[in-house]
Design an enzyme around this catalytic site. Sequence first.
Site, short mmCIF file in Angstrom:
data_model
loop_
_atom_site.label_atom_id
_atom_site.label_comp_id
_atom_site.label_asym_id
_atom_site.label_seq_id
_atom_site.Cartn_x
_atom_site.Cartn_y
_atom_site.Cartn_z
N GLN A 122 0.82 -1.21 0.00
CA GLN A 122 0.00 0.00 0.00
C GLN A 122 0.85 1.25 0.00
O GLN A 122 0.52 2.26 -0.63
CB GLN A 122 -0.93 0.00 1.21
CG GLN A 122 -2.11 -0.93 1.10
CD GLN A 122 -2.92 -0.67 -0.17
OE1 GLN A 122 -3.52 0.38 -0.33
NE2 GLN A 122 -2.92 -1.63 -1.08
N HIS A 174 1.83 2.85 -3.31
CA HIS A 174 0.82 3.50 -4.15
C HIS A 174 1.14 4.98 -4.35
O HIS A 174 1.00 5.52 -5.43
CB HIS A 174 -0.57 3.38 -3.52
CG HIS A 174 -1.35 2.21 -4.04
ND1 HIS A 174 -1.79 2.14 -5.33
CD2 HIS A 174 -1.79 1.08 -3.44
CE1 HIS A 174 -2.45 1.01 -5.51
NE2 HIS A 174 -2.47 0.34 -4.38
N GLU A 223 -9.72 1.50 4.48
CA GLU A 223 -10.07 1.05 3.13
C GLU A 223 -9.84 -0.45 3.02
O GLU A 223 -10.72 -1.21 2.60
CB GLU A 223 -9.23 1.80 2.11
CG GLU A 223 -9.45 1.35 0.67
CD GLU A 223 -8.41 1.90 -0.29
OE1 GLU A 223 -8.66 1.87 -1.50
OE2 GLU A 223 -7.32 2.33 0.17
N HIS A 224 -8.65 -0.89 3.36
CA HIS A 224 -8.30 -2.32 3.39
C HIS A 224 -7.98 -2.72 4.83
O HIS A 224 -7.28 -1.99 5.53
CB HIS A 224 -7.07 -2.62 2.54
CG HIS A 224 -7.18 -2.16 1.12
ND1 HIS A 224 -6.64 -0.97 0.67
CD2 HIS A 224 -7.76 -2.75 0.04
CE1 HIS A 224 -6.89 -0.84 -0.62
NE2 HIS A 224 -7.55 -1.91 -1.04
N ASP A 260 -6.80 -6.56 -4.90
CA ASP A 260 -6.48 -5.52 -5.88
C ASP A 260 -6.56 -6.05 -7.30
O ASP A 260 -6.85 -5.29 -8.23
CB ASP A 260 -5.07 -4.98 -5.64
CG ASP A 260 -5.06 -3.78 -4.72
OD1 ASP A 260 -6.14 -3.34 -4.30
OD2 ASP A 260 -3.95 -3.30 -4.40
N HIS A 302 -54.19 14.83 -0.69
CA HIS A 302 -53.73 13.46 -0.49
C HIS A 302 -54.87 12.59 0.04
O HIS A 302 -55.08 11.46 -0.43
CB HIS A 302 -52.56 13.43 0.51
CG HIS A 302 -51.25 13.82 -0.06
ND1 HIS A 302 -50.99 15.08 -0.55
CD2 HIS A 302 -50.09 13.11 -0.22
CE1 HIS A 302 -49.74 15.14 -0.97
NE2 HIS A 302 -49.16 13.96 -0.80
#
Length: 428
Positions: free
Chosen positions: A255, A258, A322-323, A356, A415
């Site tokens: 990670q 990235h 996220e992960h 991934d 209504h």
Amino acid sequence: MQKILYPPKNQWSQLLERPDNGLEDVYDTARGVLDDVQRNGDAALIKYTSIFDGVQLSQLQVSQEEVDEACMQVSCNLKDAILVAKKNIEIFHQAQKQQREVVETMPGVQCWQKSVAIEKVGLYIPGGTAPLFSTVLMLGIPAQIAGCKEVVLCTPANKEGKVDPAILYAASLVEVSRIYKLGGIQAIGAMAYGTETVPSVAKIFGPGNRFVTAAKQLVSLKDVAIDMPAGPSEVMVMADESADAAFIASDLLSQAEHGADSQVIFVTNNENMLREVEEEVEKQLEELPRKEIAKKALDNSRLIVLNDADEMLDMCNQYAPEHLIISMRDDELIGNKVVNAGSVFLGNYSPESAGDYASGTNHTLPTHGYANAFSGVNLDSYMKKITFQKISAFGLAKLGPSIEIMAEAEQLMAHKNAVTVRLKKMNV
């Protein structure tokens, strides 16, 4: 990486702060580019592609000849790997299809829900330091399964005006309708507003840098839907003494590479494991081609020792990663107690990179803590839910009086009358 031993809970929020995503600094730039694209269309797209990407385009759309040529350039080994990933992603997302179920809420009152594909969607595929052809599969396959009629893909070209061959090969596999050599803010503007060449879409999907993220947020205010808020990639790893330090280090670094603004968090209840992981990170880091990027990400990252598994779980749910990788003896038991995470990887042999690329789950996930409220991309992301109901005369006779009472209590007499005229017609 910063090491913290047994921090009290009142310090957790500070420890879990993400790096500043810098969006405030880019909103003005994004607004200016988006406004220009909306006003001047293709001319603005060509101008900003030249300014930001350093390439002068003679045409925006990728031709079929370019796609065919690119497919010939992709190695057989890579094609085979992509096909394995494609099959698994298809199986996982195909299983998300839901059958229509008619529910009779009371005698004579039938309700049901119909899933309808969003007709026109746009996919943004980053193509900078790491052309993400895997994201083409992750976004294109569910669009294909959902039945979206038009799928537009934007991805930046290189200095020669070419798109990465693997991106074009993957796009051909998932039957993308049209591909454009566009990146950054201008790509998001093109798909949001439409130009002479690029059609507007109803929803935009895909990750990107902070300029792309800012642009997606701005166009989502009134012009087009987006998949989710997204930002720099992140992972949290929870481990006990049963874990393998080399495995953990490899996941943290996968990670970290990235981007410089990525973040990795390691949480354990074992000080020896922390030391082993720290040593492995340092050793493996030196072997990475992108080690300078990873080093910067590690400056934003933490190694944390807590008292027990319950505290580790509490910290995880507060961080909403996220992960999330759980390398612990009771991985499934602990995993069942996770309530805030984008995607969870259980056990020592479930690397985050499997998700991934090729296990089948989607890798387009909420970041920056948004996993406490958002799901990752899935088949429903490409669908609209339309509700239906059919009420018989008998059903309305039973239900109608309740509607009349409620409508009158809200002082909405029209209504009420919509029911009353029907009941009178039925002599009820």
